[in-house]
Design a protein around this motif. Structure first.
Motif, PDB file in Angstrom:
ATOM      1  N   LYS A 262       1.194  -1.376   0.086  1.00  0.00           N
ATOM      2  CA  LYS A 262       0.117   0.210  -0.355  1.00  0.00           C
ATOM      3  C   LYS A 262       0.503   1.315   0.285  1.00  0.00           C
ATOM      4  O   LYS A 262       0.616   2.245  -0.569  1.00  0.00           O
ATOM      5  CB  LYS A 262      -0.751   0.013   1.276  1.00  0.00           C
ATOM      6  CG  LYS A 262      -2.025  -0.867   1.170  1.00  0.00           C
ATOM      7  CD  LYS A 262      -2.712  -0.378   2.558  1.00  0.00           C
ATOM      8  CE  LYS A 262      -3.718  -2.677   2.447  1.00  0.00           C
ATOM      9  NZ  LYS A 262      -4.663  -1.680   3.447  1.00  0.00           N
ATOM     10  N   THR A 263       1.617   1.349   0.997  1.00  0.00           N
ATOM     11  CA  THR A 263       2.746   2.089   0.462  1.00  0.00           C
ATOM     12  C   THR A 263       4.381   2.469   0.823  1.00  0.00           C
ATOM     13  O   THR A 263       4.523   0.950   0.535  1.00  0.00           O
ATOM     14  CB  THR A 263       2.817   3.173   1.674  1.00  0.00           C
ATOM     15  OG1 THR A 263       3.011   2.315   3.262  1.00  0.00           O
ATOM     16  CG2 THR A 263       1.215   3.623   2.464  1.00  0.00           C
ATOM     17  N   ALA A 264       4.987   2.580  -0.025  1.00  0.00           N
ATOM     18  CA  ALA A 264       6.364   2.103  -0.075  1.00  0.00           C
ATOM     19  C   ALA A 264       7.665   3.344   0.499  1.00  0.00           C
ATOM     20  O   ALA A 264       7.268   4.610   1.361  1.00  0.00           O
ATOM     21  CB  ALA A 264       6.947   2.527  -1.635  1.00  0.00           C
ATOM     22  N   TRP A 265       8.734   2.622   1.242  1.00  0.00           N
ATOM     23  CA  TRP A 265       9.572   3.546   2.233  1.00  0.00           C
ATOM     24  C   TRP A 265      11.204   3.148   2.044  1.00  0.00           C
ATOM     25  O   TRP A 265      11.413   1.897   1.063  1.00  0.00           O
ATOM     26  CB  TRP A 265       9.282   2.788   3.273  1.00  0.00           C
ATOM     27  CG  TRP A 265       8.319   3.165   4.492  1.00  0.00           C
ATOM     28  CD1 TRP A 265       6.632   1.679   3.958  1.00  0.00           C
ATOM     29  CD2 TRP A 265       7.040   4.007   5.375  1.00  0.00           C
ATOM     30  NE1 TRP A 265       5.886   2.954   4.330  1.00  0.00           N
ATOM     31  CE2 TRP A 265       5.658   3.762   5.761  1.00  0.00           C
ATOM     32  CE3 TRP A 265       8.082   4.436   6.223  1.00  0.00           C
ATOM     33  CZ2 TRP A 265       4.956   4.335   6.427  1.00  0.00           C
ATOM     34  CZ3 TRP A 265       7.287   5.453   6.718  1.00  0.00           C
ATOM     35  CH2 TRP A 265       5.471   6.029   6.631  1.00  0.00           C
ATOM     36  N   VAL A 266      12.066   3.361   2.681  1.00  0.00           N
ATOM     37  CA  VAL A 266      13.221   3.157   2.825  1.00  0.00           C
ATOM     38  C   VAL A 266      13.898   2.613   3.966  1.00  0.00           C
ATOM     39  O   VAL A 266      13.863   3.928   4.859  1.00  0.00           O
ATOM     40  CB  VAL A 266      14.629   3.885   1.434  1.00  0.00           C
ATOM     41  CG1 VAL A 266      13.644   5.454   2.082  1.00  0.00           C
ATOM     42  CG2 VAL A 266      15.555   3.799   1.653  1.00  0.00           C
ATOM     43  N   ARG A 267      14.501   2.330   4.243  1.00  0.00           N
ATOM     44  CA  ARG A 267      15.325   2.328   5.376  1.00  0.00           C
ATOM     45  C   ARG A 267      17.017   1.816   5.276  1.00  0.00           C
ATOM     46  O   ARG A 267      17.294   1.352   4.784  1.00  0.00           O
ATOM     47  CB  ARG A 267      14.973   0.445   5.583  1.00  0.00           C
ATOM     48  CG  ARG A 267      15.792   0.227   7.364  1.00  0.00           C
ATOM     49  CD  ARG A 267      14.671  -1.674   7.774  1.00  0.00           C
ATOM     50  NE  ARG A 267      13.629  -1.387   7.873  1.00  0.00           N
ATOM     51  CZ  ARG A 267      13.038  -2.398   8.275  1.00  0.00           C
ATOM     52  NH1 ARG A 267      12.950  -3.522   8.573  1.00  0.00           N
ATOM     53  NH2 ARG A 267      11.321  -2.141   8.449  1.00  0.00           N
ATOM     54  N   HIS A 268      17.333   2.717   6.130  1.00  0.00           N
ATOM     55  CA  HIS A 268      18.858   3.120   6.430  1.00  0.00           C
ATOM     56  C   HIS A 268      19.208   2.762   7.743  1.00  0.00           C
ATOM     57  O   HIS A 268      18.560   2.463   8.486  1.00  0.00           O
ATOM     58  CB  HIS A 268      19.188   4.457   6.649  1.00  0.00           C
ATOM     59  CG  HIS A 268      18.484   5.439   5.148  1.00  0.00           C
ATOM     60  ND1 HIS A 268      19.492   5.201   3.764  1.00  0.00           N
ATOM     61  CD2 HIS A 268      16.957   5.678   5.498  1.00  0.00           C
ATOM     62  CE1 HIS A 268      18.741   5.895   3.295  1.00  0.00           C
ATOM     63  NE2 HIS A 268      17.564   6.751   3.729  1.00  0.00           N
ATOM     64  N   ASP A 269      20.331   1.806   7.703  1.00  0.00           N
ATOM     65  CA  ASP A 269      20.519   1.455   9.327  1.00  0.00           C
ATOM     66  C   ASP A 269      21.040   2.336  10.152  1.00  0.00           C
ATOM     67  O   ASP A 269      21.444   3.573   9.925  1.00  0.00           O
ATOM     68  CB  ASP A 269      22.237   0.484   9.540  1.00  0.00           C
ATOM     69  CG  ASP A 269      21.707  -0.984   8.371  1.00  0.00           C
ATOM     70  OD1 ASP A 269      20.793  -1.471   8.424  1.00  0.00           O
ATOM     71  OD2 ASP A 269      22.923  -1.123   8.107  1.00  0.00           O
ATOM     72  N   GLY A 270      20.309   1.980  11.199  1.00  0.00           N
ATOM     73  CA  GLY A 270      19.803   3.063  12.503  1.00  0.00           C
ATOM     74  C   GLY A 270      19.215   4.401  12.655  1.00  0.00           C
ATOM     75  O   GLY A 270      18.938   5.146  13.326  1.00  0.00           O
TER      76      GLY A 270
ATOM     77  N   ARG B  77       4.373   1.465  -7.109  1.00  0.00           N
ATOM     78  CA  ARG B  77       3.025   1.469  -7.537  1.00  0.00           C
ATOM     79  C   ARG B  77       2.682   1.747  -6.161  1.00  0.00           C
ATOM     80  O   ARG B  77       1.763   3.144  -5.962  1.00  0.00           O
ATOM     81  CB  ARG B  77       1.823  -0.023  -8.187  1.00  0.00           C
ATOM     82  CG  ARG B  77       2.538   0.400  -9.520  1.00  0.00           C
ATOM     83  CD  ARG B  77       1.306  -1.780  -9.417  1.00  0.00           C
ATOM     84  NE  ARG B  77       1.395  -1.665 -11.110  1.00  0.00           N
ATOM     85  CZ  ARG B  77       1.586  -2.548 -11.906  1.00  0.00           C
ATOM     86  NH1 ARG B  77       1.326  -3.799 -11.029  1.00  0.00           N
ATOM     87  NH2 ARG B  77       0.750  -3.339 -13.195  1.00  0.00           N
ATOM     88  N   ALA B  78       3.366   1.769  -5.164  1.00  0.00           N
ATOM     89  CA  ALA B  78       3.286   1.626  -3.845  1.00  0.00           C
ATOM     90  C   ALA B  78       4.055   3.255  -3.396  1.00  0.00           C
ATOM     91  O   ALA B  78       2.798   3.151  -2.737  1.00  0.00           O
ATOM     92  CB  ALA B  78       3.758   0.790  -2.791  1.00  0.00           C
ATOM     93  N   ALA B  79       4.298   3.905  -4.394  1.00  0.00           N
ATOM     94  CA  ALA B  79       4.586   4.844  -4.185  1.00  0.00           C
ATOM     95  C   ALA B  79       4.546   5.972  -4.393  1.00  0.00           C
ATOM     96  O   ALA B  79       4.171   7.495  -3.969  1.00  0.00           O
ATOM     97  CB  ALA B  79       6.465   5.340  -4.507  1.00  0.00           C
ATOM     98  N   GLY B  80       2.940   5.795  -5.546  1.00  0.00           N
ATOM     99  CA  GLY B  80       2.664   6.620  -6.232  1.00  0.00           C
ATOM    100  C   GLY B  80       2.475   6.706  -7.440  1.00  0.00           C
ATOM    101  O   GLY B  80       1.292   7.732  -8.190  1.00  0.00           O
ATOM    102  N   CYS B  81       3.119   6.033  -7.501  1.00  0.00           N
ATOM    103  CA  CYS B  81       3.606   6.684  -9.359  1.00  0.00           C
ATOM    104  C   CYS B  81       2.933   5.962 -10.330  1.00  0.00           C
ATOM    105  O   CYS B  81       1.840   5.541  -9.921  1.00  0.00           O
ATOM    106  CB  CYS B  81       4.902   5.766 -10.022  1.00  0.00           C
ATOM    107  SG  CYS B  81       6.715   6.556  -8.442  1.00  0.00           S
ATOM    108  N   ILE B  82       3.011   6.699 -11.490  1.00  0.00           N
ATOM    109  CA  ILE B  82       2.225   6.049 -13.050  1.00  0.00           C
ATOM    110  C   ILE B  82       2.660   5.119 -13.441  1.00  0.00           C
ATOM    111  O   ILE B  82       3.696   5.455 -14.258  1.00  0.00           O
ATOM    112  CB  ILE B  82       1.713   7.160 -13.391  1.00  0.00           C
ATOM    113  CG1 ILE B  82       0.604   8.720 -13.094  1.00  0.00           C
ATOM    114  CG2 ILE B  82       0.361   7.057 -14.571  1.00  0.00           C
ATOM    115  CD1 ILE B  82       0.108   8.178 -12.186  1.00  0.00           C
TER     116      ILE B  82
END
Length: 266
Positions: free
Chosen positions: A130-138, A225-230
């Motif tokens: 449903k949504t998109a994320w980025v993960r960085h250590d810490g 798609r999850a981030a809302g791009c076309i």
């Protein structure tokens, strides 16, 4: 660190799998690696193979009943299984083999969670659907926000060119409106798809057939798609068996401009 995205255990499996593959890719970087010829100028390296083994080992431990389609190992489990993981352990093998760090590790559950790892930045881009994320250590997970502001459009120029002569990506770069509105980039890895989801690229364009269940593209498509791009084919049709290629754009205006250019070249 888990934030408030629509999380599921599958999301964490995808992230862990992508990270496991990224660890192998990073640790083997710079070594003289044997090449496995695939024909037509394509090849894999020992890093591709070992990264896929690490990813598959993690998926088997977490989801022993799921099927897997791997870029190097092929189909494991039923091809029509309800749950199938799509794994590209090293997208950008040619980049990697010549000492270029522009590569990605792609892990996606078909029609479900997905993760794209950048082995050298340490970033993992992911979605539970449903949504998109980025993960960085810490650090806390950050939600991805696409934007056309860079005006940079990544174009895949790698063969084959199944839509030629009607559509050739190289012709798009010479389109007068493209020259006026955008600036081309060619990184030759689907890491660029993750960059569309983050706002580092305005769009990504590639030729091809049905890419929805491709080990190379599934994770990046899910992120966008999850981030809302076309996201559509190069003809503007939905991605699928009847579709051709891929246009992933940060917003509707950018997408419409690119589709108008691809149609004028078709």
């Amino acid at each position: 660190m888990i934030n408030s995205y629509a999380s599921s255990d599958d999301t964490e499996v995808a992230i862990a799998g992508a990270r496991a593959g990224a660890d192998v890719v990073r640790n083997m970087y710079g070594q003289r690696l044997n090449r496995i010829d695939k024909g037509a100028g394509d090849f894999a390296t020992a890093a591709d193979v070992e990264a896929e083994k690490a990813i598959l080992g993690l998926i088997r431990a977490a989801r022993p009943d799921d099927a897997v389609l791997g870029e190097e190992g092929g189909q494991q489990g039923a091809a029509d299984a309800v749950r199938q993981w799509l794994v590209d352990p090293l997208c950008g093998t040619l980049n990697y083999a010549v000492g270029n760090m522009l590569v990605a590790v792609n892990v996606a559950l078909r029609d479900g969670a997905a993760a794209v790892a950048d082995p050298f930045s340490g970033e993992v881009f992911f979605t539970g659907g449903k949504t998109a994320w980025v993960r960085h250590d810490g650090a806390d997970d950050e939600r991805l926000t696409p934007s056309p502001a860079t005006r940079l459009v990544d174009v895949n120029l790698d063969p084959p060119f199944p839509s030629a002569p009607g559509f050739r990506a190289v012709d798009l770069l010479a389109h007068p409106e493209f020259v006026e509105r955008f600036r081309p980039r060619v990184v030759s890895t689907t890491l660029a798809l993750a960059w569309v989801a983050t706002g580092k690229r305005a769009a990504y364009v590639t030729d091809g057939g049905d890419l929805s269940n491709s080990v190379h593209f599934a994770a990046g498509i899910a992120l966008c798609r999850a981030a809302g791009c076309i996201v559509t084919g190069i003809d503007g049709a939905p991605i699928g068996e009847a579709g051709r290629g891929l246009v992933a754009a940060a917003d509707q205006e950018t997408h419409e401009l690119l589709i108008s250019m691809t149609r004028s070249r078709s």
